[in-house]
Write a protein that holds these residues in place. Structure first.
Motif, PDB file in Angstrom:
ATOM      1  N   LYS A   1       6.375   8.161   6.394  1.00  0.00           N
ATOM      2  CA  LYS A   1       7.937   8.343   6.093  1.00  0.00           C
ATOM      3  C   LYS A   1       8.644   7.342   6.829  1.00  0.00           C
ATOM      4  O   LYS A   1       9.663   6.612   6.545  1.00  0.00           O
TER       5      LYS A   1
ATOM      6  N   GLY B   1      16.358  -1.352  14.712  1.00  0.00           N
ATOM      7  CA  GLY B   1      15.642  -1.757  15.612  1.00  0.00           C
ATOM      8  C   GLY B   1      13.981  -1.633  15.315  1.00  0.00           C
ATOM      9  O   GLY B   1      13.048  -2.257  15.753  1.00  0.00           O
TER      10      GLY B   1
ATOM     11  N   GLU C   1      13.226  -4.854  13.724  1.00  0.00           N
ATOM     12  CA  GLU C   1      13.093  -5.764  14.880  1.00  0.00           C
ATOM     13  C   GLU C   1      11.967  -5.651  15.737  1.00  0.00           C
ATOM     14  O   GLU C   1      11.158  -6.519  16.193  1.00  0.00           O
TER      15      GLU C   1
ATOM     16  N   ALA D   1      13.400   4.276  12.431  1.00  0.00           N
ATOM     17  CA  ALA D   1      14.403   4.065  11.811  1.00  0.00           C
ATOM     18  C   ALA D   1      15.562   3.726  12.719  1.00  0.00           C
ATOM     19  O   ALA D   1      16.738   3.818  12.376  1.00  0.00           O
TER      20      ALA D   1
ATOM     21  N   PRO E   1      22.814  -6.002  14.918  1.00  0.00           N
ATOM     22  CA  PRO E   1      21.450  -5.886  15.255  1.00  0.00           C
ATOM     23  C   PRO E   1      21.300  -6.359  16.864  1.00  0.00           C
ATOM     24  O   PRO E   1      22.164  -7.483  17.227  1.00  0.00           O
ATOM     25  N   GLY E   2      20.666  -5.775  17.538  1.00  0.00           N
ATOM     26  CA  GLY E   2      20.646  -6.221  19.035  1.00  0.00           C
ATOM     27  C   GLY E   2      19.157  -6.472  19.770  1.00  0.00           C
ATOM     28  O   GLY E   2      19.398  -6.793  20.928  1.00  0.00           O
TER      29      GLY E   2
ATOM     30  N   GLU F   1      22.859  -1.852  10.715  1.00  0.00           N
ATOM     31  CA  GLU F   1      23.597  -1.738  11.927  1.00  0.00           C
ATOM     32  C   GLU F   1      25.211  -1.770  11.259  1.00  0.00           C
ATOM     33  O   GLU F   1      25.983  -1.177  12.171  1.00  0.00           O
TER      34      GLU F   1
ATOM     35  N   LYS G   1      10.426  14.045  14.172  1.00  0.00           N
ATOM     36  CA  LYS G   1      11.792  14.644  14.103  1.00  0.00           C
ATOM     37  C   LYS G   1      13.055  13.708  13.976  1.00  0.00           C
ATOM     38  O   LYS G   1      13.912  14.116  13.319  1.00  0.00           O
ATOM     39  N   ALA G   2      12.937  12.647  14.466  1.00  0.00           N
ATOM     40  CA  ALA G   2      13.856  11.747  14.536  1.00  0.00           C
ATOM     41  C   ALA G   2      13.477  10.279  13.975  1.00  0.00           C
ATOM     42  O   ALA G   2      14.119   9.349  13.971  1.00  0.00           O
TER      43      ALA G   2
ATOM     44  N   ILE H   1      20.545   6.561  17.499  1.00  0.00           N
ATOM     45  CA  ILE H   1      21.982   6.540  17.457  1.00  0.00           C
ATOM     46  C   ILE H   1      22.716   7.644  18.334  1.00  0.00           C
ATOM     47  O   ILE H   1      23.701   7.525  18.622  1.00  0.00           O
ATOM     48  N   LYS H   2      21.807   8.732  18.244  1.00  0.00           N
ATOM     49  CA  LYS H   2      22.464  10.080  19.053  1.00  0.00           C
ATOM     50  C   LYS H   2      22.630   9.779  20.743  1.00  0.00           C
ATOM     51  O   LYS H   2      23.509   9.934  21.184  1.00  0.00           O
TER      52      LYS H   2
ATOM     53  N   ALA I   1      17.158   1.966  16.613  1.00  0.00           N
ATOM     54  CA  ALA I   1      17.329   2.635  17.896  1.00  0.00           C
ATOM     55  C   ALA I   1      18.153   3.958  17.809  1.00  0.00           C
ATOM     56  O   ALA I   1      18.410   4.302  16.698  1.00  0.00           O
TER      57      ALA I   1
HETATM   58  N1  CAA Z   1      18.436   7.702  15.576  1.00  0.00           N
HETATM   59  C1  CAA Z   1      18.598   8.984  15.970  1.00  0.00           C
HETATM   60  N2  CAA Z   1      18.324   9.847  14.939  1.00  0.00           N
HETATM   61  C2  CAA Z   1      17.818   9.344  13.723  1.00  0.00           C
HETATM   62  C3  CAA Z   1      17.876   8.130  13.638  1.00  0.00           C
HETATM   63  C4  CAA Z   1      18.237   6.981  14.496  1.00  0.00           C
HETATM   64  N3  CAA Z   1      18.262   5.779  14.164  1.00  0.00           N
HETATM   65  N4  CAA Z   1      17.355   7.737  12.074  1.00  0.00           N
HETATM   66  C5  CAA Z   1      17.232   9.157  11.708  1.00  0.00           C
HETATM   67  N5  CAA Z   1      17.388  10.108  12.651  1.00  0.00           N
HETATM   68  C6  CAA Z   1      17.328  11.628  12.569  1.00  0.00           C
HETATM   69  C7  CAA Z   1      18.243  11.923  11.535  1.00  0.00           C
HETATM   70  O1  CAA Z   1      19.459  12.357  12.351  1.00  0.00           O
HETATM   71  C8  CAA Z   1      17.698  13.588  11.238  1.00  0.00           C
HETATM   72  O2  CAA Z   1      17.851  14.273  12.662  1.00  0.00           O
HETATM   73  P1  CAA Z   1      18.381  15.945  12.224  1.00  0.00           P
HETATM   74  O3  CAA Z   1      17.567  16.639  11.621  1.00  0.00           O
HETATM   75  O4  CAA Z   1      18.410  16.334  13.613  1.00  0.00           O
HETATM   76  O5  CAA Z   1      19.850  15.639  11.574  1.00  0.00           O
HETATM   77  C9  CAA Z   1      16.281  12.995  10.954  1.00  0.00           C
HETATM   78  O6  CAA Z   1      16.148  12.099  11.973  1.00  0.00           O
HETATM   79  C10 CAA Z   1      15.896  12.870   9.750  1.00  0.00           C
HETATM   80  O7  CAA Z   1      16.802  11.763   9.063  1.00  0.00           O
HETATM   81  P2  CAA Z   1      17.604  12.030   7.864  1.00  0.00           P
HETATM   82  O8  CAA Z   1      17.995  13.597   7.653  1.00  0.00           O
HETATM   83  O9  CAA Z   1      18.847  11.055   8.002  1.00  0.00           O
HETATM   84  O10 CAA Z   1      16.436  11.502   6.804  1.00  0.00           O
HETATM   85  P3  CAA Z   1      16.792  11.090   5.560  1.00  0.00           P
HETATM   86  O11 CAA Z   1      15.388  10.806   4.680  1.00  0.00           O
HETATM   87  O12 CAA Z   1      17.796  11.734   4.682  1.00  0.00           O
HETATM   88  O13 CAA Z   1      17.176   9.444   5.750  1.00  0.00           O
HETATM   89  C11 CAA Z   1      17.176   7.329   6.837  1.00  0.00           C
HETATM   90  C12 CAA Z   1      16.326   8.654   6.310  1.00  0.00           C
HETATM   91  C13 CAA Z   1      17.757   6.584   5.584  1.00  0.00           C
HETATM   92  C14 CAA Z   1      16.259   6.456   7.412  1.00  0.00           C
HETATM   93  C15 CAA Z   1      18.436   7.850   7.485  1.00  0.00           C
HETATM   94  O14 CAA Z   1      17.917   8.648   8.506  1.00  0.00           O
HETATM   95  C16 CAA Z   1      19.106   6.824   8.241  1.00  0.00           C
HETATM   96  O15 CAA Z   1      19.900   6.029   7.780  1.00  0.00           O
HETATM   97  N6  CAA Z   1      18.895   6.596   9.576  1.00  0.00           N
HETATM   98  C17 CAA Z   1      19.594   5.639  10.551  1.00  0.00           C
HETATM   99  C18 CAA Z   1      19.022   4.171  10.164  1.00  0.00           C
HETATM  100  C19 CAA Z   1      19.901   3.286  11.001  1.00  0.00           C
HETATM  101  O16 CAA Z   1      21.204   3.154  10.884  1.00  0.00           O
HETATM  102  N7  CAA Z   1      19.212   2.473  11.925  1.00  0.00           N
HETATM  103  C20 CAA Z   1      19.952   1.446  12.712  1.00  0.00           C
HETATM  104  C21 CAA Z   1      20.009   2.069  14.059  1.00  0.00           C
HETATM  105  S1  CAA Z   1      20.962   0.911  15.338  1.00  0.00           S
HETATM  106  C22 CAA Z   1      19.839  -0.375  16.007  1.00  0.00           C
HETATM  107  O17 CAA Z   1      18.698  -0.222  15.623  1.00  0.00           O
HETATM  108  C23 CAA Z   1      20.293  -0.995  16.926  1.00  0.00           C
HETATM  109  C24 CAA Z   1      19.472  -2.245  17.155  1.00  0.00           C
HETATM  110  O18 CAA Z   1      19.666  -3.417  16.748  1.00  0.00           O
HETATM  111  C25 CAA Z   1      18.634  -1.871  18.312  1.00  0.00           C
END
Ligand code: CAA
Length: 261
Positions: free
Chosen positions: A63, A112, A115, A67, A142-143, A135, A27-28, A71-72, A69
């Motif tokens: 899929k 992440g 990473e 994706a 990135p962390g 990020e 789901k996430a 974010i929520k 860390a």
């Molecule tokens: N955190 C929490 N929830 C996430 C998530 C994340 N990183 N990535 C996806 N999800 C959730 C979405 O919120 C969505 O949930 P809902 O159905 O409740 O809305 C579900 O997963 C499906 O995602 P999408 O509807 O966005 O799917 P999509 O096919 O349209 O897009 C995607 C796919 C391009 C990967 C897009 O989900 C996306 O951009 N995700 C975030 C990627 C991101 O920014 N990652 C970096 C996080 S920060 C980090 O990682 C810090 C570090 O260095 C440790």
């Protein structure tokens, strides 16, 4: 067996020598929350403790590998909380596994997730894999190694470009740049990773561990120091039964039977 919420563990290959950990939070898109990472760390430890296991494959879904860390989970945190809790500090468990870790990346490996893949010893990709450090699009950076391991994997200019634009690269690009070692059709990827794990599992376990240690040192040390460490580790293999068996088997024109664990 311990109850697992966010991932699956099974053993494959001859003698169950390859542990396959499948991130399973669809789901996430396998977003890496703290509970998921805790579960991953415990599961890796469990797999490592199996005497037959020589390699660990980490994969996700077609899929998403992961994706990033969650974010929520991060959205409402402030500096003091992440600093005090040492957020992300336990995320590098994969990089210190004594076993060989293979990341089998289908779909998104972002933030992440990328990473985590880079903490593995070897990355294999499915044709539709996408790698990136987005990020910057969230107003952060990135962390968990993205600014460090990515530079070493693909060089400064490309790492800068990925981290500063947040743009993704596909599997072919990742392979051309040396981030991943091979690309397979998505439905064959995990089987190929298990096959690679099996091949590695046929070697001396102690030699594998020593070899990993030597290669990982090249990340941290100057050439002179690295060569010194390599030599010491090479000498240390002469204290193992497996080194003796390997060379004896060669001379006797037979297959070696490695027994050191
Ligand atoms: N955190 C929490 N929830 C996430 C998530 C994340 N990183 N990535 C996806 N999800 C959730 C979405 O919120 C969505 O949930 P809902 O159905 O409740 O809305 C579900 O997963 C499906 O995602 P999408 O509807 O966005 O799917 P999509 O096919 O349209 O897009 C995607 C796919 C391009 C990967 C897009 O989900 C996306 O951009 N995700 C975030 C990627 C991101 O920014 N990652 C970096 C996080 S920060 C980090 O990682 C810090 C570090 O260095 C440790």
């Amino acid at each position: 067996a311990p109850k697992r919420e966010y991932l699956l563990l099974d053993y494959r290959g001859a003698n169950n020598c390859v542990a396959v950990i499948t991130l399973n939070r669809p789901k996430a898109l396998n977003a890496l929350s703290d509970p998921l990472m805790q579960e991953l760390n415990c599961t890796i430890a469990e797999a490592e403790a199996q005497p037959n296991v020589a390699a660990i494959v980490i994969t996700g879904s077609e899929k998403a590998f992961a994706a990033g860390a969650d974010i929520k989970q991060m959205q409402t945190r402030n500096f003091v909380q992440v600093y005090k809790d040492n957020f992300l500090s336990g995320w590098d468990r994969v990089s210190s596994s004594p076993r060989v870790v293979i990341a089998a990346v289908n779909g998104y490996a972002l933030g992440g997730g990328c990473e985590l893949a880079m903490m593995a010893d070897i990355i294999l990709a499915g044709e539709k894999a996408k790698f990136g450090q987005p990020e910057i699009n969230l107003g952060t950076i990135p962390g968990a190694g993205g600014t460090q391991r990515l530079v070493r994997a693909i060089g400064k200019s490309r790492a800068m470009q990925l981290c500063l634009t947040g743009e993704m690269i596909n599997a072919k690009q990742a392979c051309d740049w040396g981030l991943v070692s091979a690309v397979y059709p998505p439905d064959q990827l995990v089987d190929e990773a298990v096959k690679l794990g099996e091949k590695i599992a046929s070697k001396s376990k102690v030699a594998l561990q020593i070899c990993k240690e030597a290669i990982n040192k090249s990340y941290d040390l100057s050439l002179t120091e690295g060569l010194r460490v390599e030599k010491q580790l090479f000498y240390s293999t002469f204290a193992t039964n497996d080194r003796k068996e390997g060379m004896t088997a060669f001379v006797e024109k037979r297959e070696p039977r490695f027994t050191d664990s």
